[in-house]
Design an enzyme around this catalytic site. Structure first.
Site, short mmCIF file in Angstrom:
data_model
loop_
_atom_site.label_atom_id
_atom_site.label_comp_id
_atom_site.label_asym_id
_atom_site.label_seq_id
_atom_site.Cartn_x
_atom_site.Cartn_y
_atom_site.Cartn_z
N ALA A 13 40.24 73.11 4.64
CA ALA A 13 39.97 73.63 3.29
C ALA A 13 39.96 72.49 2.29
O ALA A 13 40.68 72.49 1.29
CB ALA A 13 41.00 74.69 2.92
N GLY A 14 39.15 71.48 2.60
CA GLY A 14 38.93 70.38 1.65
C GLY A 14 37.63 70.66 0.89
O GLY A 14 37.19 71.81 0.77
N VAL A 33 44.93 72.75 13.60
CA VAL A 33 43.99 72.62 14.72
C VAL A 33 44.54 71.54 15.65
O VAL A 33 44.92 70.46 15.19
CB VAL A 33 42.59 72.21 14.22
N GLU A 77 42.81 53.23 -8.51
CA GLU A 77 43.24 54.42 -9.27
C GLU A 77 44.77 54.56 -9.26
O GLU A 77 45.38 54.95 -10.24
CB GLU A 77 42.57 55.68 -8.71
P1 FAD Z 1 39.59 66.68 2.67
O1 FAD Z 1 39.34 66.97 1.25
O2 FAD Z 1 40.54 65.60 3.02
O3 FAD Z 1 40.06 68.04 3.37
C1 FAD Z 1 40.42 68.11 4.72
C2 FAD Z 1 41.23 69.38 4.91
O4 FAD Z 1 41.49 69.56 6.32
C3 FAD Z 1 42.61 69.31 4.24
O5 FAD Z 1 42.87 70.53 3.58
C4 FAD Z 1 43.58 69.12 5.40
O6 FAD Z 1 44.86 69.66 5.15
C5 FAD Z 1 42.86 69.88 6.52
N1 FAD Z 1 43.25 69.43 7.85
C6 FAD Z 1 43.26 68.17 8.34
N2 FAD Z 1 43.67 68.16 9.62
C7 FAD Z 1 43.91 69.46 9.96
C8 FAD Z 1 44.33 70.09 11.16
N3 FAD Z 1 44.58 69.40 12.27
N4 FAD Z 1 44.46 71.43 11.16
C9 FAD Z 1 44.18 72.17 10.03
N5 FAD Z 1 43.78 71.62 8.87
C10 FAD Z 1 43.64 70.28 8.84
N6 FAD Z 1 35.89 60.97 -3.92
C11 FAD Z 1 35.05 61.17 -4.96
O7 FAD Z 1 33.87 61.53 -4.75
N7 FAD Z 1 35.47 61.01 -6.25
C12 FAD Z 1 36.74 60.67 -6.55
O8 FAD Z 1 37.10 60.54 -7.73
C13 FAD Z 1 37.65 60.46 -5.48
N8 FAD Z 1 38.94 60.13 -5.76
C14 FAD Z 1 39.82 59.97 -4.71
C15 FAD Z 1 41.13 59.65 -5.04
C16 FAD Z 1 42.05 59.47 -4.03
C17 FAD Z 1 43.46 59.12 -4.39
C18 FAD Z 1 41.64 59.60 -2.66
C19 FAD Z 1 42.64 59.41 -1.54
C20 FAD Z 1 40.33 59.91 -2.34
C21 FAD Z 1 39.40 60.10 -3.37
N9 FAD Z 1 38.05 60.42 -3.11
C22 FAD Z 1 37.18 60.62 -4.14
C23 FAD Z 1 37.58 60.63 -1.73
C24 FAD Z 1 37.60 62.14 -1.42
O9 FAD Z 1 38.85 62.68 -1.78
C25 FAD Z 1 37.30 62.46 0.05
O10 FAD Z 1 36.10 61.83 0.41
C26 FAD Z 1 37.21 63.98 0.21
O11 FAD Z 1 38.48 64.56 0.03
C27 FAD Z 1 36.66 64.35 1.59
O12 FAD Z 1 36.56 65.75 1.67
P2 FAD Z 1 36.72 66.48 3.06
O13 FAD Z 1 36.39 67.91 2.80
O14 FAD Z 1 35.97 65.77 4.13
O15 FAD Z 1 38.25 66.32 3.45
P1 NAD Z 2 37.82 51.66 0.77
O1 NAD Z 2 37.42 51.41 2.17
O2 NAD Z 2 36.78 52.01 -0.21
O3 NAD Z 2 38.63 50.40 0.20
C1 NAD Z 2 39.60 49.76 0.97
C2 NAD Z 2 39.80 48.34 0.45
O4 NAD Z 2 40.84 47.74 1.21
C3 NAD Z 2 38.56 47.47 0.63
O5 NAD Z 2 38.28 46.84 -0.60
C4 NAD Z 2 38.96 46.49 1.72
O6 NAD Z 2 38.34 45.22 1.58
C5 NAD Z 2 40.46 46.41 1.54
N1 NAD Z 2 41.16 45.98 2.75
C6 NAD Z 2 40.88 46.31 4.03
N2 NAD Z 2 41.73 45.68 4.88
C7 NAD Z 2 42.56 44.94 4.11
C8 NAD Z 2 43.66 44.09 4.40
N3 NAD Z 2 44.05 43.86 5.65
N4 NAD Z 2 44.31 43.52 3.38
C9 NAD Z 2 43.93 43.75 2.09
N5 NAD Z 2 42.89 44.53 1.76
C10 NAD Z 2 42.22 45.14 2.76
O7 NAD Z 2 38.96 52.80 0.84
P2 NAD Z 2 39.53 53.74 -0.31
O8 NAD Z 2 39.70 53.00 -1.58
O9 NAD Z 2 40.71 54.43 0.27
O10 NAD Z 2 38.38 54.80 -0.52
C11 NAD Z 2 38.03 55.71 0.54
C12 NAD Z 2 36.79 56.48 0.14
O11 NAD Z 2 37.11 57.34 -0.94
C13 NAD Z 2 35.67 55.58 -0.34
O12 NAD Z 2 34.46 56.08 0.10
C14 NAD Z 2 35.76 55.65 -1.84
O13 NAD Z 2 34.50 55.47 -2.46
C15 NAD Z 2 36.27 57.07 -2.04
N6 NAD Z 2 37.04 57.13 -3.29
C16 NAD Z 2 36.31 57.33 -4.44
C17 NAD Z 2 36.97 57.37 -5.65
C18 NAD Z 2 36.18 57.59 -6.91
O14 NAD Z 2 34.97 57.78 -6.83
N7 NAD Z 2 36.81 57.59 -8.06
C19 NAD Z 2 38.38 57.20 -5.69
C20 NAD Z 2 39.07 56.99 -4.51
C21 NAD Z 2 38.38 56.95 -3.30
#
Ligand code: FAD
Ligand code: NAD
Length: 399
Positions: free
Chosen positions: A11-12, A81, A170
């Site tokens: 439920a993501g 799962v 962030e």
């Molecule tokens: P998720 O949203 O991770 O959902 C997966 C779901 O599956 C969860 O509810 C989890 O509990 C469930 N699940 C997992 N394993 C199991 C299991 N075995 N059994 C049952 N349920 C399970 N992306 C952007 O586009 N813009 C942003 O601003 C942005 N900000 C981010 C900030 C942070 C701090 C982080 C960590 C990521 C951010 N991302 C952002 C990336 C984005 O959050 C992910 O790409 C996105 O959540 C992926 O969606 P999803 O549906 O694939 O998985």
């Molecule tokens: P990422 O892969 O985008 O960034 C990871 C960073 O860690 C890279 O810059 C990489 O060079 C660095 N790294 C890797 N190995 C390292 C090491 N050994 N030592 C030091 N640095 C190292 O991963 P993320 O930031 O977790 O993002 C995951 C996904 O979620 C991405 O697709 C990102 O675009 C997305 N995301 C988007 C937003 C947003 O749009 N606001 C916010 C958070 C995440």
């Protein structure tokens, strides 16, 4: 003909957009839709850096699944799962009987990519879900509370963030906002606290717009953040991190934001993966399994313009879920499926409550304007989940 069974895992962003689309489009009894998720709530991953730093309560980043789904059309099973059996068309669960399906949607998200770095899994913390971010916040607070009781050790008030991608940036931005209050609470001069962001690449946010990166770096440095660039972390120990070249940084808090890979259940199902992600066809289906759709962080979709995979984001996961819902309805009704085409609307990263950087359409933005845009994007997600009532119920802290 028997009613087709659709099982949605996770439920993501991807899973919920599929389910919300199906419940809007399907007639009663046209299909049996089951959603499986390990928690009875959805967590808003894109907000998790806030509760991780303690600037917002964790509850702001979660929504009860029963407030999103129409239980007359979707059955919800709270369970974990444990395996996906593609040949038997079954999903195995920790607590319930296996589920059989005609169509399966995998939206199980990602796991931290640790690149085999020694000690990371054992000693670092990860911004992954509600429980992990609550722990990060409480851990930081406990370390600060020990400072005056344990000989004012510098490592207790040193926070290392490994990786300066979007997640790392962030989180560091939120830490800047949190520090004044935390330092006041524990009688620690702000200048004594070290916030260190370590990045393997030569720049912060590799590949992002250089002008916006420069804005972010200057803002962070003005607020006391130390960057270590071109410096991969090679080991994480109980005492801190060891960098390439052997330098050790002692830190009681290490948060790894060095990247993600697909959920391991997908790899274990026997599907071919790259870093745990499945290269899907134009309808987001797994190769050789037209009944299995893989979405979100566990899927790999290539940008035809440069032959590179799109980064895993909530934005693409959301659009995939919307496309998948339409295509499932088409498949059930014997209609034509629509290929998935990603529409990149932009990228906005928060640097704290009042600061952000981003590109929306062709416009660059930073500062307060970008921070407002980031809030609008979060409100839009709430709107997609439950319309205006959901925005009013869960979005007040964003306004
Ligand atoms: P998720 O949203 O991770 O959902 C997966 C779901 O599956 C969860 O509810 C989890 O509990 C469930 N699940 C997992 N394993 C199991 C299991 N075995 N059994 C049952 N349920 C399970 N992306 C952007 O586009 N813009 C942003 O601003 C942005 N900000 C981010 C900030 C942070 C701090 C982080 C960590 C990521 C951010 N991302 C952002 C990336 C984005 O959050 C992910 O790409 C996105 O959540 C992926 O969606 P999803 O549906 O694939 O998985
Ligand atoms: P990422 O892969 O985008 O960034 C990871 C960073 O860690 C890279 O810059 C990489 O060079 C660095 N790294 C890797 N190995 C390292 C090491 N050994 N030592 C030091 N640095 C190292 O991963 P993320 O930031 O977790 O993002 C995951 C996904 O979620 C991405 O697709 C990102 O675009 C997305 N995301 C988007 C937003 C947003 O749009 N606001 C916010 C958070 C995440």
């Amino acid at each position: 003909m028997a009613t087709p069974k659709i099982v949605v895992l996770g439920a993501g962003y991807a899973g919920l957009m599929t389910v919300v689309g199906l419940q809007k489009k399907l007639n009663y009894n046209e299909a049996e839709v089951t959603l499986v998720n390990q928690n009875d709530y959805h967590y808003i991953t894109t907000l998790l850096h806030e509760p991780a730093a303690g600037t917002q309560p964790a509850d702001h980043a979660r929504i009860a699944i029963r407030d999103i789904i129409d239980e007359n059309k979707v059955k919800f099973i709270q369970d974990r799962v444990t395996a996906i059996k593609l040949d038997q068309k079954e999903v195995h669960l920790a607590e319930n009987e296996p589920l059989s399906y005609d169509y399966l949607v995998i939206g199980l998200g990602s796991a931290p990519e640790t690149f085999g770095i020694q000690g990371l899994l054992e000693n670092a913390m990860f911004i992954r879900n509600i429980n992990s971010v609550r722990m990060i916040n409480q851990h930081i607070e406990y370390m600060f509370s020990k400072y005056h009781n344990e000989g004012q050790r510098q490592d207790l008030i040193t926070i290392v963030v490994g990786g300066a991608g979007f997640t790392g940036i962030e989180f560091v931005g939120e830490l800047i906002d949190r520090m004044p209050e935390l330092c006041r609470k524990y009688d620690i001069p702000r200048e004594k606290v070290r916030l260190i962001n370590i990045e393997a690449a030569p720049t912060v946010l590799p590949g992002f717009d250089p002008e916006l990166v420069d804005y972010a770096v200057k803002y962070f440095e003005r607020n006391g953040v130390e960057f270590r660039l071109s410096t991969p972390i090679e080991e994480c120990t109980e005492d801190g991190v060891i960098l390439k070249g052997g330098e050790e940084i002692k830190a009681a808090t290490v948060v790894w934001t060095g990247g993600v890979r697909g959920n391991k259940l997908v790899e274990e199902s026997g599907l071919e993966t790259m870093r745990g992600r499945v290269k899907v066809d134009e309808f987001l289906r797994a190769p050789g399994h037209p009944e299995v759709f893989v979405l979100g962080d566990s899927s790999l979709v290539f940008n035809k313009e440069n032959e590179r995979p799109y980064p895993p984001t909530a934005q693409i996961a959301t659009q995939q879920g919307q496309n998948c819902a339409k295509n499932l309805v088409a498949a059930i009704r014997g209609g034509q499926m629509e290929p998935f085409v990603f529409d990149l609307k932009g990228t906005v990263a928060s640097l704290g409550r009042k600061e952000a950087i981003g590109i929306v359409g062709k416009s660059k933005m930073f500062g307060r304007k970008a921070a407002i845009m980031k809030r609008i994007i979060e409100l839009r997600w709430l709107y997609l989940l439950g319309g205006i009532p959901m925005v009013l119920r869960k979005g007040r802290h964003l306004i």
